[in-house]
Structures are given as C-alpha cells and as structure tokens.
Scaffold this motif. Structure first.
Motif, short mmCIF file in Angstrom:
data_model
loop_
_atom_site.label_atom_id
_atom_site.label_comp_id
_atom_site.label_asym_id
_atom_site.label_seq_id
_atom_site.Cartn_x
_atom_site.Cartn_y
_atom_site.Cartn_z
N LEU A 6 0.83 -1.20 0.00
CA LEU A 6 0.00 0.00 0.00
C LEU A 6 0.87 1.25 0.00
O LEU A 6 1.97 1.26 0.56
CB LEU A 6 -0.94 -0.02 1.21
N GLU A 7 0.36 2.29 -0.61
CA GLU A 7 1.20 3.46 -0.86
C GLU A 7 1.38 4.37 0.35
O GLU A 7 2.28 5.18 0.40
CB GLU A 7 0.63 4.29 -2.03
N HIS A 8 0.50 4.26 1.33
CA HIS A 8 0.64 5.15 2.47
C HIS A 8 1.59 4.58 3.52
O HIS A 8 1.89 3.39 3.53
CB HIS A 8 -0.72 5.47 3.10
N ARG A 9 2.02 5.44 4.43
CA ARG A 9 2.97 5.07 5.47
C ARG A 9 2.31 5.32 6.82
O ARG A 9 1.52 6.24 6.96
CB ARG A 9 4.25 5.91 5.34
N VAL A 10 2.66 4.52 7.80
CA VAL A 10 2.03 4.67 9.12
C VAL A 10 3.09 4.69 10.22
O VAL A 10 4.24 4.28 10.02
CB VAL A 10 1.05 3.51 9.44
N ARG A 36 -11.22 10.10 2.29
CA ARG A 36 -10.41 9.02 1.73
C ARG A 36 -9.60 8.42 2.86
O ARG A 36 -8.90 9.11 3.57
CB ARG A 36 -9.47 9.57 0.64
N SER A 37 -9.73 7.12 3.04
CA SER A 37 -9.08 6.47 4.16
C SER A 37 -7.56 6.56 4.03
O SER A 37 -7.01 6.54 2.95
CB SER A 37 -9.50 5.00 4.27
N ARG A 38 -6.92 6.68 5.20
CA ARG A 38 -5.47 6.71 5.24
C ARG A 38 -5.00 5.52 6.05
O ARG A 38 -5.59 5.14 7.04
CB ARG A 38 -4.96 8.00 5.90
N ALA A 40 -1.50 2.32 6.29
CA ALA A 40 -0.26 1.82 5.70
C ALA A 40 -0.04 0.39 6.12
O ALA A 40 -0.09 0.07 7.27
CB ALA A 40 0.92 2.68 6.16
N GLU A 82 10.01 0.58 6.91
CA GLU A 82 10.22 1.05 5.54
C GLU A 82 11.58 0.64 5.02
O GLU A 82 11.73 0.28 3.85
CB GLU A 82 10.06 2.57 5.52
N GLU A 101 0.95 -0.18 -4.97
CA GLU A 101 -0.15 0.70 -5.30
C GLU A 101 0.37 2.13 -5.49
O GLU A 101 1.02 2.69 -4.61
CB GLU A 101 -1.22 0.65 -4.22
N GLU A 189 -9.25 1.54 4.29
CA GLU A 189 -9.75 1.65 2.92
C GLU A 189 -11.26 1.42 2.83
O GLU A 189 -11.76 0.75 1.93
CB GLU A 189 -8.98 0.71 1.99
#
Length: 284
Positions: A6-10, A36-38, A40, A82, A101, A189
């Motif tokens: 997934l493109e987001h980071r947490v 829009r859900s965020r 990672a 990461e 993504e 999501e």
C-alpha cells in the motif's frame, strides 16, 4: 497469490489513557467523517495468520525482518519497517505476485532474480521464549456496513473512550486472568473490522454487526509478559508456525505492547498444548 504494497505510510503509537481526552476530537473525526481512508500496510488476500505462516511469516523471520500483524474481518495486513521493504520484496517474490499501489492503482513490482545486496536466511540468536496467557473472555470478530456507522456512534464512543475495567483476577490457584479488556476497531480503505468480547457486544444493536454464518466465538492467547517492543524478529512466527502445523486457524493482532492470537473457542485446549510444547522445545 497476490501481495499489495500500500502506498501510504504509518506510525505505530500508544496513548496513555489519562491523556486520551486530548485526542478524542481528532479520533472521532477520523472515525465518522467521510474521507479518503489513510493507512499503511502490506495486504495479503487471506483470512488468518496461519494461512500465511509458511509463505510469509516464517521467511521474513528467517531474514530477520520484524513485523507487526493485523488480521481483520476482510484480510490480513503486515506492517514492516520502511527500510526493510526491499528485503521483504526479494524474500516473497518467488511465492507472490507483488504489486505496489500508485495513485490507487496496482503496478506490478519487477522481480529481481539476483540476490546481490540481499542477505540470505541465516541462523541468528535463539528466539526469546515469551509467556502466553489465555483469558476466559470469549471474543467476536465482526464487520459493519460503513453506512450504518452513525447508528452505533454513541455506543462506540463510550466503549472506545470512556468504558474501562481492569483485568479480572482468576480463581485462586489459576495462573490465567479470568478476563482482560480488549476492543479493536479498524477502518482500512473503507472496510470496518471489530474485535470485542461477547459481553461488550451486548451493548451494540444486534442487527447491525455482521459476522460469519456460523457465528463462532473465539478465545484469545496473549503473547508477552511485558511489552514486546519492535526490534525482536520471529515473535509472530513462534505462534503462527506451530498453529499452522496443527492446522488451527487464527487471527493475529499486534499492538504497541503485546501480541494477541484469536483461535476458535472449541480449540483453545489444543492451542495451549501446542504452544506449551513449542515453548518447551525453545527453552530446552
């Protein structure tokens, strides 16, 4: 089988309960305001950690990749540092079709057959043997139509921010607590997943919470006698591997302090026996 990066980071955080009121307003906005859900994570299209124990969890442990695991009603997510992502891709590329993504669209990740620059599996130090506990509460794994979320808003806010009880002590002579407070709510999501004990479920409207057709209940195994931290590798593998070998299904939820495996209620005796044998083998 597919694996999606997934493109987001947490970040993984913890809040001290006395200071929770400082974050109540932004957390309520995240829960109830359409957006829009965020999030990672790495998503694996499978249900339960034992189904990916051999293909994902064990190989990553062998390559000394620390993971946090989040099983939901819909799928499983694996959080990795990461800096470890390239090792994860290389390790799992033979088993999965991997996609990254980008802008919400899956883009295939090119397979690099070369092992240059990537560590091979090595025998590291013996893993720490963590104690396990099995409280007596019975748990439900549930989902909810996001459109009906406002209908349970008051109850959800009460459970998340105001209701709190200390663990109940077990009967004299028993090492296990009779119950521990545990409530997990995830919104990833657009999909909602909830884990709560059967007593807490009684507070919610029964016609809005959805579960499997069998309506089975689950028991919990908590891993760790003290906070586990994030540096140790192989904690999930210690639990998932033996359960997979015994063909026992499980959901797995890592938190800031402890790990938790949910197993079918009627199999808890077998689970404890399997894990005790594993502990004895590691400790010998």
């Amino acid at each position: 089988m597919e694996l999606h990066i997934l493109e987001h980071r947490v970040r993984v955080l913890s809040l001290a309960r006395p200071g929770l009121w400082l974050y109540t307003h932004p957390l309520i906005k995240l829960l109830f305001l359409p957006r829009r859900s965020r999030g990672a994570a790495t998503a694996v299209q499978a249900a339960g950690v034992t189904k990916i124990a051999r293909s994902v969890i064990t190989p990553l442990a062998e390559h000394h990749v620390s993971v946090l695991m989040l099983s939901t009603y819909q799928t499983d997510f694996i959080l990795v540092r990461e800096q470890d992502l390239s090792v994860v891709i290389h390790t799992l590329a033979q088993e999965f079709d991997i996609y990254r993504e980008v802008g919400g669209e899956p883009v295939p990740v090119a397979r690099d057959e070369s092992s240059n620059g990537f560590p091979r599996a090595q025998h590291g130090p013996s893993p720490t043997v963590h104690p396990v506990q099995s409280p007596q509460n019975r748990f439900c794994v549930l989902t909810l139509d996001p459109e009906t979320l406002p209908a349970i808003a008051t109850t959800l806010i009460d459970v998340l921010f105001y209701s709190h009880s200390a663990p109940k002590e077990a009967a004299s002579g028993s090492p296990e607590p009779s119950s521990i407070p545990f409530f997990a709510f995830s919104l990833i999501e657009g999909y909602i997943s909830i884990v709560m004990d059967a007593e807490t479920q009684k507070k919610f409207p029964s016609d809005l919470l959805l579960t499997s057709s069998s309506g089975e209940l689950w028991r919990m195994v908590r891993i760790g006698g003290q906070p586990l931290g994030f540096d140790e590798c192989g904690i999930v593998a210690q639990i998932a591997g033996p359960l997979a070998a015994a063909d026992i299904s499980a959901y797995y939820i890592s938190t800031f302090n402890f790990d938790h495996a949910l197993v079918p209620e009627d199999g808890i005796g077998n689970v404890i026996e399997v894990l005790q044998r594993r502990q004895e083998a590691l400790g010998s």
